[in-house]
Design a protein around this motif. Structure first.
Motif, PDB file in Angstrom:
ATOM      1  N   ASP A   1       0.838  -1.195   0.000  1.00  0.00           N
ATOM      2  CA  ASP A   1       0.000   0.000   0.000  1.00  0.00           C
ATOM      3  C   ASP A   1       0.875   1.248   0.000  1.00  0.00           C
ATOM      4  OD1 ASP A   1      -2.373   1.399  -0.056  1.00  0.00           O
ATOM      5  OD2 ASP A   1      -2.835   1.146   2.071  1.00  0.00           O
ATOM      6  N   ILE A   2       0.290   2.361  -0.446  1.00  0.00           N
ATOM      7  CA  ILE A   2       0.966   3.657  -0.450  1.00  0.00           C
ATOM      8  C   ILE A   2      -0.030   4.707   0.016  1.00  0.00           C
ATOM      9  CG2 ILE A   2       0.407   4.110  -2.893  1.00  0.00           C
ATOM     10  CD1 ILE A   2       3.143   5.514  -3.117  1.00  0.00           C
ATOM     11  N   ASN A   3       0.438   5.661   0.837  1.00  0.00           N
ATOM     12  CA  ASN A   3      -0.454   6.717   1.298  1.00  0.00           C
ATOM     13  C   ASN A   3      -0.190   8.015   0.535  1.00  0.00           C
ATOM     14  OD1 ASN A   3       1.859   7.853   2.446  1.00  0.00           O
ATOM     15  ND2 ASN A   3       1.317   7.291   4.548  1.00  0.00           N
ATOM     16  N   ASN A   4      -0.863   9.081   0.927  1.00  0.00           N
ATOM     17  CA  ASN A   4      -0.732  10.350   0.201  1.00  0.00           C
ATOM     18  C   ASN A   4       0.536  11.112   0.538  1.00  0.00           C
ATOM     19  OD1 ASN A   4      -3.080  10.225  -1.426  1.00  0.00           O
ATOM     20  ND2 ASN A   4      -4.344  10.758   0.333  1.00  0.00           N
ATOM     21  N   LYS A   5       1.354  10.579   1.428  1.00  0.00           N
ATOM     22  CA  LYS A   5       2.688  11.134   1.691  1.00  0.00           C
ATOM     23  C   LYS A   5       3.760  10.332   0.954  1.00  0.00           C
ATOM     24  CE  LYS A   5       2.303  10.936   6.245  1.00  0.00           C
ATOM     25  NZ  LYS A   5       2.633  11.150   7.686  1.00  0.00           N
ATOM     26  N   ASN A   6       3.319   9.417   0.092  1.00  0.00           N
ATOM     27  CA  ASN A   6       4.209   8.519  -0.657  1.00  0.00           C
ATOM     28  C   ASN A   6       4.981   7.559   0.243  1.00  0.00           C
ATOM     29  OD1 ASN A   6       3.420   9.434  -3.164  1.00  0.00           O
ATOM     30  ND2 ASN A   6       5.108  10.887  -3.364  1.00  0.00           N
ATOM     31  N   GLU A   7       4.494   7.354   1.454  1.00  0.00           N
ATOM     32  CA  GLU A   7       5.062   6.318   2.313  1.00  0.00           C
ATOM     33  C   GLU A   7       4.520   4.964   1.864  1.00  0.00           C
ATOM     34  OE1 GLU A   7       5.532   8.903   6.432  1.00  0.00           O
ATOM     35  OE2 GLU A   7       3.651   7.833   6.016  1.00  0.00           O
ATOM     36  N   VAL A   8       5.387   3.952   1.939  1.00  0.00           N
ATOM     37  CA  VAL A   8       5.066   2.655   1.349  1.00  0.00           C
ATOM     38  C   VAL A   8       5.116   1.562   2.417  1.00  0.00           C
ATOM     39  CG1 VAL A   8       5.912   0.872  -0.236  1.00  0.00           C
ATOM     40  CG2 VAL A   8       5.854   3.272  -0.958  1.00  0.00           C
ATOM     41  N   ALA A   9       4.101   0.707   2.385  1.00  0.00           N
ATOM     42  CA  ALA A   9       4.099  -0.521   3.185  1.00  0.00           C
ATOM     43  C   ALA A   9       4.318  -1.693   2.240  1.00  0.00           C
ATOM     44  CB  ALA A   9       2.782  -0.679   3.932  1.00  0.00           C
ATOM     45  N   SER A  10       5.172  -2.628   2.640  1.00  0.00           N
ATOM     46  CA  SER A  10       5.464  -3.786   1.791  1.00  0.00           C
ATOM     47  C   SER A  10       5.777  -4.980   2.674  1.00  0.00           C
ATOM     48  CB  SER A  10       6.637  -3.493   0.846  1.00  0.00           C
ATOM     49  OG  SER A  10       7.805  -3.163   1.582  1.00  0.00           O
ATOM     50  N   VAL A  11       5.854  -6.158   2.053  1.00  0.00           N
ATOM     51  CA  VAL A  11       6.236  -7.357   2.793  1.00  0.00           C
ATOM     52  C   VAL A  11       7.503  -7.948   2.182  1.00  0.00           C
ATOM     53  CG1 VAL A  11       3.928  -7.901   3.634  1.00  0.00           C
ATOM     54  CG2 VAL A  11       4.671  -8.829   1.446  1.00  0.00           C
ATOM     55  N   LEU A  12       8.355  -8.450   3.060  1.00  0.00           N
ATOM     56  CA  LEU A  12       9.644  -9.004   2.677  1.00  0.00           C
ATOM     57  C   LEU A  12       9.595 -10.520   2.769  1.00  0.00           C
ATOM     58  CD1 LEU A  12      11.748  -6.600   4.924  1.00  0.00           C
ATOM     59  CD2 LEU A  12      11.288  -6.308   2.476  1.00  0.00           C
ATOM     60  N   THR A  13      10.235 -11.181   1.799  1.00  0.00           N
ATOM     61  CA  THR A  13      10.325 -12.645   1.835  1.00  0.00           C
ATOM     62  C   THR A  13      11.747 -13.084   1.496  1.00  0.00           C
ATOM     63  OG1 THR A  13       9.757 -13.024  -0.495  1.00  0.00           O
ATOM     64  CG2 THR A  13       7.924 -12.824   1.052  1.00  0.00           C
ATOM     65  N   TYR A  14      12.054 -14.319   1.825  1.00  0.00           N
ATOM     66  CA  TYR A  14      13.346 -14.970   1.568  1.00  0.00           C
ATOM     67  C   TYR A  14      14.475 -14.202   2.257  1.00  0.00           C
ATOM     68  CZ  TYR A  14      16.485 -18.174  -0.873  1.00  0.00           C
ATOM     69  OH  TYR A  14      17.385 -19.172  -1.174  1.00  0.00           O
TER      70      TYR A  14
ATOM     71  N   VAL B   1      -0.825  -2.490  -7.245  1.00  0.00           N
ATOM     72  CA  VAL B   1      -1.564  -2.853  -6.038  1.00  0.00           C
ATOM     73  C   VAL B   1      -2.224  -1.668  -5.346  1.00  0.00           C
ATOM     74  CG1 VAL B   1      -0.041  -4.839  -5.672  1.00  0.00           C
ATOM     75  CG2 VAL B   1       0.442  -2.687  -4.504  1.00  0.00           C
ATOM     76  N   ALA B   2      -1.766  -0.444  -5.602  1.00  0.00           N
ATOM     77  CA  ALA B   2      -2.341   0.707  -4.915  1.00  0.00           C
ATOM     78  C   ALA B   2      -2.055   1.973  -5.708  1.00  0.00           C
ATOM     79  CB  ALA B   2      -1.784   0.826  -3.499  1.00  0.00           C
ATOM     80  N   ILE B   3      -2.897   2.996  -5.506  1.00  0.00           N
ATOM     81  CA  ILE B   3      -2.703   4.301  -6.147  1.00  0.00           C
ATOM     82  C   ILE B   3      -3.170   5.364  -5.164  1.00  0.00           C
ATOM     83  CG2 ILE B   3      -4.944   4.106  -7.334  1.00  0.00           C
ATOM     84  CD1 ILE B   3      -3.689   5.805  -9.608  1.00  0.00           C
ATOM     85  N   ASN B   4      -2.346   6.413  -4.975  1.00  0.00           N
ATOM     86  CA  ASN B   4      -2.760   7.465  -4.049  1.00  0.00           C
ATOM     87  C   ASN B   4      -3.440   8.603  -4.802  1.00  0.00           C
ATOM     88  OD1 ASN B   4      -0.693   9.114  -5.094  1.00  0.00           O
ATOM     89  ND2 ASN B   4       0.679   8.769  -3.357  1.00  0.00           N
ATOM     90  N   ASP B   5      -3.831   9.637  -4.083  1.00  0.00           N
ATOM     91  CA  ASP B   5      -4.633  10.692  -4.701  1.00  0.00           C
ATOM     92  C   ASP B   5      -3.823  11.598  -5.614  1.00  0.00           C
ATOM     93  OD1 ASP B   5      -6.871   9.720  -3.479  1.00  0.00           O
ATOM     94  OD2 ASP B   5      -6.810  11.117  -1.781  1.00  0.00           O
ATOM     95  N   ASP B   6      -2.483  11.496  -5.588  1.00  0.00           N
ATOM     96  CA  ASP B   6      -1.632  12.212  -6.536  1.00  0.00           C
ATOM     97  C   ASP B   6      -1.371  11.388  -7.792  1.00  0.00           C
ATOM     98  OD1 ASP B   6      -1.338  14.488  -4.924  1.00  0.00           O
ATOM     99  OD2 ASP B   6       0.280  13.544  -3.785  1.00  0.00           O
TER     100      ASP B   6
END
Length: 572
Positions: free
Chosen positions: A46-59, A477-482
């Motif tokens: 996911d990404i918010n309107n401050k361009n901060e990103v949440a992600s998941v790490l594997t391996y 997977v996601a798009i913010n308002d910008d």
């Protein structure tokens, strides 16, 4: 003469239309959100309107192993025998592992052993986490421990539990779900790793992590999952709301077990495996939690479902789930429904103030799911649709304010293309994944797309990159308002082993390669750019030659046009 002028005007209008369309098409430049060096893959969430990103790490490279939890002399004798048969430099792997020293091969052997089904669920061996949460406010992700702690035996996290972020809001709150931290406990002379719940939703604010407890938590804490968080503090998901006959029988069995296994471990063995296990033992509903600015849960709401199961306390046959919530508190997801034949079908649903509105017709729709709702009350989701002789997953949108009787299917690239929408922003731009025209092998590659409700056109994001790239955008997977899109990109590069070292070449002298998964931001780029950002250690990425200036294209048309006119003039 008039006919020639009319033809000229018509062609010029058409060319100007092409020019306008090209000028209005937004291209995107790629910014890679790099994974921490300890991990191979970084999947976008996911990404918010401050361009901060949440992600998941594997391996996780060089995955920490707590050797103190391995009993090579008795319980883990088979692992010891395997390690003793191999080694390097006249030292067996068993001897090296006893000292906490690993190679790619010995680490692979131990990880394979610990992830075997019988070992993984026995309550006495280290659990191997495969998913971890990451956060980025720039272009590099940082691993976040939600509830994990530092293991003094390894000076690393325990990595006993998966921690899966699902969403981020504009307050930088992260929400998702986690397996429990396993507390090492000595019982009757034996070491056990004891859980205090089955699965738990969470919200992480700037200064605390809050457990999202389900309404029913009487057996090993019950379970909950959190899927979305709004700026107003609404959090949605699903979890346990009651027991079943199956759970009652499990409790009786675990209370009366004669193998001296702790009750918590007995429950854990049956309930930890998957969500399917949990929903088969518990009644489960869509849930909403309201969290205030101090990080306190002020309300836990059972959103219900389209079937009244209040008279069926021992049935786990029906359930509902919420996947998204907007700032007005409207939630969407899915609910089980009975059609006219009394068959159970899962359908897209809107949850609001004790009401559950089914968005699709269960008599004609095999399956549907609502995945997102924006602040304009536009819902997007997926639906099983007929494409020729077989069903295929398509995507839809629905305007809650319209009171329409049915959803509208998005036009995609061809009839049999599978299309899954992921997100919609407040400008009504939709992103997701779809199939593009098949290859000669018959495979249909998956590409990320953007769809604008104003134009009702779907565009392949790979065709909108402002530079040439070896990346393939396989999902959006996601798009913010910008209009900044968070995408999943794949890249083929030199392969690395379990320790993170490059493997090298094969017997023919060719580099051994593998596909690595990246989180990238696609940033609207009106002017184009000289070069895209490349991952560390990879080759540069060239500007896309096909990104031709529209006026240059127009000049080609004009040249062709007048050449054609003059060549067709008659001599007097």
């Amino acid at each position: 003469m008039m006919n020639k002028l009319t033809k000229l005007s018509t062609i010029m209008i058409a060319v100007l239309g092409i020019n306008t369309a090209l000028a209005n098409t937004v291209n995107y430049r790629i910014e890679v959100v790099a994974a921490p060096e300890e991990f191979k893959n970084n999947f976008p969430v996911d990404i918010n309107n401050k361009n901060e990103v949440a992600s998941v790490l594997t391996y996780r490279f060089n995955h920490p192993i707590d050797v103190d939890l391995l009993d090579f002399d008795e319980q883990d004798f088979s692992l010891a025998a395997t390690l003793a048969n191999f080694g390097e430099d006249n030292v067996s792997y068993l001897e090296s592992v006893r000292r906490g020293r690993f190679s790619a091969t010995s680490l692979g052997i131990v990880l394979s052993y610990l992830t075997d089904g019988s070992i993984r669920s026995d309550g006495q061996h280290q659990q191997i986490a495969s998913i971890r949460t990451a956060f980025s406010d720039e272009n590099e992700s940082t691993e976040l421990a939600i509830i994990d702690k530092i293991n003094n035996n390894t000076d690393e996290f325990y990595y006993n539990n998966n921690e899966h972020v699902r969403a981020i809001n504009d307050l930088s709150w992260l929400t998702g779900d986690t397996q429990p931290f396993l507390q090492e406990t000595r019982i009757d002379g034996e070491n056990w790793l004891i859980p205090n719940y089955i699965h738990r939703g969470f919200v992480k604010t700037s200064n605390s992590v809050i457990e999202l407890t389900p309404p029913y938590d009487e057996v090993l804490g019950g379970f909950s999952y959190a899927t979305d968080v709004s700026n107003e503090g609404y959090i949605v998901g699903y979890g346990s709301v009651g027991d079943t006959f199956a759970l009652q029988n499990l409790v009786a069995s675990c209370e009366n077990n004669n193998d001296e296994t702790p009750e918590e471990i007995c429950y854990w063995r049956f309930l930890n495996g998957s969500l399917a296990n949990q929903t088969s033992y518990f009644r489960s509903h869509a849930l909403m939690w309201k969290v205030n600015s101090n990080g306190e849960i002020t309300e836990t709401i059972d959103l219900g479902m389209a079937i009244d199961d209040s008279e069926l306390p021992s049935q786990a046959r029906y359930d509902s789930k919420a996947y998204s919530v907007n700032n007005l508190g409207l939630a969407v997801g899915e609910t089980d429904v009975l059609n006219i034949n009394n068959s159970v079908r899962t359908q897209a649903a809107l949850f609001y103030q004790d009401n559950v509105q089914v968005l699709t017709n269960p008599n004609s729709t095999l399956f549907s799911r609502a995945v997102k709702i924006n602040d304009n009350n536009i819902v997007v989701g997926t639906v099983s649709d007929s494409a020729g002789l077989s069903a295929v997953i398509k995507s839809f949108y629905y305007d809650v304010n319209s009171n329409a009787v049915d959803v509208t299917i998005l036009d995609d690239f061809f009839v049999s293309a599978e299309t899954k929408v992921r997100d919609i922003n407040n400008s009504n731009q939709i992103v997701g994944v779809t199939e593009v025209e098949g290859l000669s092998s018959g495979a249909k590659p998956k590409h990320g797309f953007i769809y604008d409700l104003d134009t009702e056109k779907m565009l392949d994001l790979n065709s909108l990159l402002s530079c040439e790239s070896d990346f393939r955008i396989v999902d959006a997977v996601a798009i913010n308002d910008d209009g900044v899109i968070l995408a999943h990109a794949s890249l083929t590069q030199n392969a690395r082993d379990r320790m993170g070292d490059f493997i090298g070449e094969d017997s023919n002298g060719d580099p051994i390669t593998e596909q690595v998964e990246y989180t990238v931001k696609l940033i609207p780029d009106a002017e184009g750019q000289v070069a895209c950002q490349a991952p560390a250690g990879e080759t540069g990425i060239k500007r896309k030659g096909a990104a031709m200036n529209a006026w240059l294209l127009f000049s080609f048309f004009i040249t062709f046009l007048f050449k054609n006119i003059f060549s067709n003039r008659k001599l007097v």
